[in-house]
Design an enzyme around this catalytic site. Structure first.
Site, mmCIF file in Angstrom:
data_model
loop_
_atom_site.group_PDB
_atom_site.id
_atom_site.type_symbol
_atom_site.label_atom_id
_atom_site.label_comp_id
_atom_site.label_asym_id
_atom_site.label_seq_id
_atom_site.Cartn_x
_atom_site.Cartn_y
_atom_site.Cartn_z
ATOM 1 N N GLU A 95 0.822 -1.224 0.000
ATOM 2 C CA GLU A 95 0.000 0.000 0.000
ATOM 3 C C GLU A 95 0.850 1.266 0.000
ATOM 4 O O GLU A 95 0.503 2.262 -0.639
ATOM 5 C CB GLU A 95 -0.923 -0.023 1.224
ATOM 6 C CG GLU A 95 -1.837 1.171 1.375
ATOM 7 C CD GLU A 95 -2.852 1.276 0.250
ATOM 8 O OE1 GLU A 95 -2.567 2.027 -0.705
ATOM 9 O OE2 GLU A 95 -3.900 0.621 0.304
ATOM 10 N N ASP B 172 10.179 8.837 -10.967
ATOM 11 C CA ASP B 172 9.476 8.372 -9.768
ATOM 12 C C ASP B 172 7.992 8.170 -10.082
ATOM 13 O O ASP B 172 7.396 7.144 -9.752
ATOM 14 C CB ASP B 172 9.659 9.402 -8.637
ATOM 15 C CG ASP B 172 8.789 9.096 -7.433
ATOM 16 O OD1 ASP B 172 9.212 8.320 -6.573
ATOM 17 O OD2 ASP B 172 7.665 9.645 -7.360
ATOM 18 N N LYS C 175 5.298 4.671 -10.287
ATOM 19 C CA LYS C 175 3.970 4.576 -9.687
ATOM 20 C C LYS C 175 2.899 4.358 -10.754
ATOM 21 O O LYS C 175 1.929 3.633 -10.541
ATOM 22 C CB LYS C 175 3.696 5.830 -8.857
ATOM 23 C CG LYS C 175 4.619 5.902 -7.623
ATOM 24 C CD LYS C 175 4.694 7.288 -7.038
ATOM 25 C CE LYS C 175 5.609 7.305 -5.806
ATOM 26 N NZ LYS C 175 5.907 8.680 -5.364
ATOM 27 N N GLY D 278 6.784 10.942 3.272
ATOM 28 C CA GLY D 278 7.050 11.306 4.663
ATOM 29 C C GLY D 278 6.936 10.079 5.545
ATOM 30 O O GLY D 278 6.241 9.116 5.212
#
Lengths: 448, 448
Positions: free
Chosen positions: A145, A217, A221, A319
């Site tokens: 996830e 990046d 995804k 983060g």
């Protein structure tokens, strides 16, 4: 400090919660945050989910480094194989990053019958299908996830909540660095370099920001999203990736005047014949579109489905906290499944689907040309567009003499036609240069 | 038409998919759409999830009514007990609506060992805890993703993805009718009655819109969200509900000038001591807040968590397609669990938590007063606010003579103090009336 040698203190509600032993590969910022979450909220998790995940081992590169984490020093090891093959580890969490040795360690863990949770987008984008096959063969979960959208529950939503859906398209703002840069360019009028420097100073961009600003990046995804949304196999190499380094303040400003925001989008799409496209490029998004309001370093994934209609998931895409909470959710899921001898929903063998090249796609385009301010320029430019079947929706001509600019938004046109148009435009004597070409995404009349 | 008497045609990929027999209670627009989804996408679902849900029976009130659905006429029955106790039904779907007889039928199905999927927010808000207890005792799933936010995966996100999270607050635009009305009032300057009439003409509002515009529909959803987010038991009666019938175009306009949008919010909150508050009221939301961009009949649920930070889920909160796709996701989930003899994650017995009354809460307030345009008015009004510890953040005075208005936004103040302030203001000779009182939600300095 959790004393891992004695059984944890089980409270009244958590008394029947199953203890699940977690082994970690890596213990950087995400790993440390996961340790804190599992420590501080142990009773809440036990009470609400029926499982009590306790980290019993962590493999790290540097055993000497001081870590301010709730894990006994004796639990650390420098040998990752002690985690992936250990008898007293039930679930493995991979937060090392990178493709190797992470990939081989994940494979080894799965092969020794341990479910694996990873936050590693690079690994899943490159070796996902192979690792999912191993997980399937070994009958254990491989959950990721946190690999897309950090704390945003996009993987679970696509694979579980939308299990019965026919997803047509996924549009994602999946890179916080570039969204921060584009937001500052739009709201403060900064140029790319200044906005990037600010992002670096604030820790939103790395010292070497190339993987972010060049779209790589986001491409990883996009590959993961396309694979999951369409039950197929799309790898990073299948994704056309274009970054934001060439975005000029003039275009950011012009976009706003025309009613758009410029966003770096990861786009995964399937056509009626079942062919898939996955690409990453900056796009003009109508200001009324929900993606246009996604500011600063936030991420959002917009899903278009036949039944659900439009759906958007928004939040912190990176983060320590958001990533760790997504990993924690997966650990709890894997632990619950383990307790019930069940498995998560990743059971589908991928279907082969044609991957469409960018040139076969259609878009509305935004085009900005430096032109000579002379009668007949518009006619000459429009003539070339017309001959290539590119029809013009709106035109703005600005400036004077040698500093004139022609800005056009087209109706839906084929990418190949637009590329051919550009070649001819560049040869036109009155055109100094093609200053910008951007695709428009999310318009209501975007479809033909 | 699916012939339910012979086994369905299993394709190569779906050959090992487990056939799961579904019984439906009700077959209205959502039920019909569910039948179409399970019929059209049967092979996709079998391939991707390993289960093949097939509807074998549907209880309806009027057997004679002609239905254009892919279900054989022989599968219909007028006796719902034939569904909830049938030996050949594995999973029950409740799409009847209302509390009774739906509640007793759901209980009976659970008691006969069948997992139940429902889209019934009223039932879950009123009898959810009791029914979840029965499900727990019987060891079967009770799933209700569609009960809040339609096609938006909010239930699964809160209970699974955020299983390790400490959720502090949930802010939801959970009623499409009122959001449509407020959007039109804001964008077109319509008054409440005109915007509501338009919503009714377009089918976004019912002939009797009172449950929507008075906030009762949102209150049911707030009760469900608060119960799930905080692992406790909040019923509809615990929710302070205030609707939008009193929202005046002047306030919508003033909100925009001050940088806000007016939204009807369902708010579920937990304080540091673990006490919970659940309420529904119109609120001024800063235009930069993601909830402010949620237009027309769309819904969105904004979650604030200690680790994940800010998270928002956006989409269609009602309608046959979005509701049916959420039901389909739950059916697939229940079917997968059944196949594995496992259960979904609703295992937590609720924790008792104090429910805080509205008067104990604090907010920033927006206040509009009709005043007499006379020297000393502001001083008199400000004096009363000051005595009640309500400090003013900004003031606008407009109009002249008897038509003057005083608009104020306060800093964070206690609800009880503001209510006491209102009583005194209304007695003040220079104040004609308190024309509007709205709470401000989502400001960055909202907390003290």
């Amino acid at each position: 400090m959790t004393d891992i040698t004695s059984p944890p203190d089980l409270t009244a509600f958590g008394a029947d919660a199953a203890l699940v032993r977690v082994g970690m590969l890596g213990c950087g910022t995400v790993g440390a945050e996961l340790l804190r979450i599992l420590d501080r909220r142990a009773d809440q998790i036990a009470r609400e989910t029926g499982v009590r995940p306790v980290v019993v081992r962590a493999a790290v590169r540097d055993l000497g480094r001081r870590r301010d984490v709730p894990l006994d020093a004796s639990a650390f090891t420098s040998d990752p194989h002690e985690v992936v093959t250990a008898k007293d580890v039930d679930v493995v969490v991979e937060v090392v990053g990178g493709t190797e040795p992470a990939g081989d360690l994940v494979a080894a863990a799965l092969e020794s019958g341990k479910p694996v949770v990873t936050a590693n987008k690079e690994l899943i984008a490159r070796r996902g299908p192979e690792l999912l096959e191993i997980a399937e063969a070994c009958g254990v979960d491989l959950l990721f996830e946190a690999a897309v959208g950090g704390g945003i529950p996009v993987i679970r939503s696509v694979t579980e909540s939308l299990a019965g859906e026919h997803v047509r398209r996924v549009l994602g703002i999946v890179n916080g660095t570039t969204n921060y840069v584009l937001t500052r360019m739009s709201e403060e009028g900064s140029d790319f370099a200044a906005a990037l420097a600010e992002a670096q100073a604030l820790g939103y961009a790395e010292a070497d920001p190339s993987a972010d600003v060049e779209g790589r990046d986001a491409a990883q995804k996009a590959a993961i999203l396309a694979s999951l949304a369409f039950g197929t196999r799309v790898s990073e190499a299948d994704v056309h990736a274009e970054g934001i380094t060439h975005i000029h303040p003039t275009d950011v400003d012009m976009a706003r005047r025309l009613g758009y925001a410029i966003k770096l989008l990861a786009i995964a799409e399937v056509d009626d014949a079942g062919a898939v496209s996955a690409r990453v490029h900056p796009a003009m998004v109508p200001l009324t579109h929900p993606l246009a309001s996604v500011r600063l370093s936030f991420n959002a994934i917009f899903v278009e489905g036949d039944s659900a209609g439009e759906l958007m998931l928004y939040g912190r895409g990176a983060g320590a906290g958001p990533t760790a909470i997504a990993v924690a959710g997966d650990v709890i899921d894997a632990a619950r499944n383990l307790r019930q001898r069940a498995r998560g929903p990743h059971v589908a063998p991928p279907v082969y689907r044609t991957i469409r090249p960018l040139t076969s796609m259609s878009s509305m385009f935004y085009l900005r040309l430096h032109v000579v301010d002379r009668p007949g320029v518009l006619a000459a430019v429009a003539g070339i567009l017309g001959r290539h079947d590119v029809s013009i929706r709106s035109v703005i001509q600005e400036g004077r003499r040698d500093d004139a600019e022609l800005v056009m938004v087209t109706h839906l046109s084929r990418e190949a036609d637009m590329q051919a148009t550009l070649v001819e435009l560049e040869q036109l004597e009155v055109v100094g240069s093609v200053a910008a070409l951007l695709r428009v995404v999310g318009e209501e009349d975007e479809t033909p």
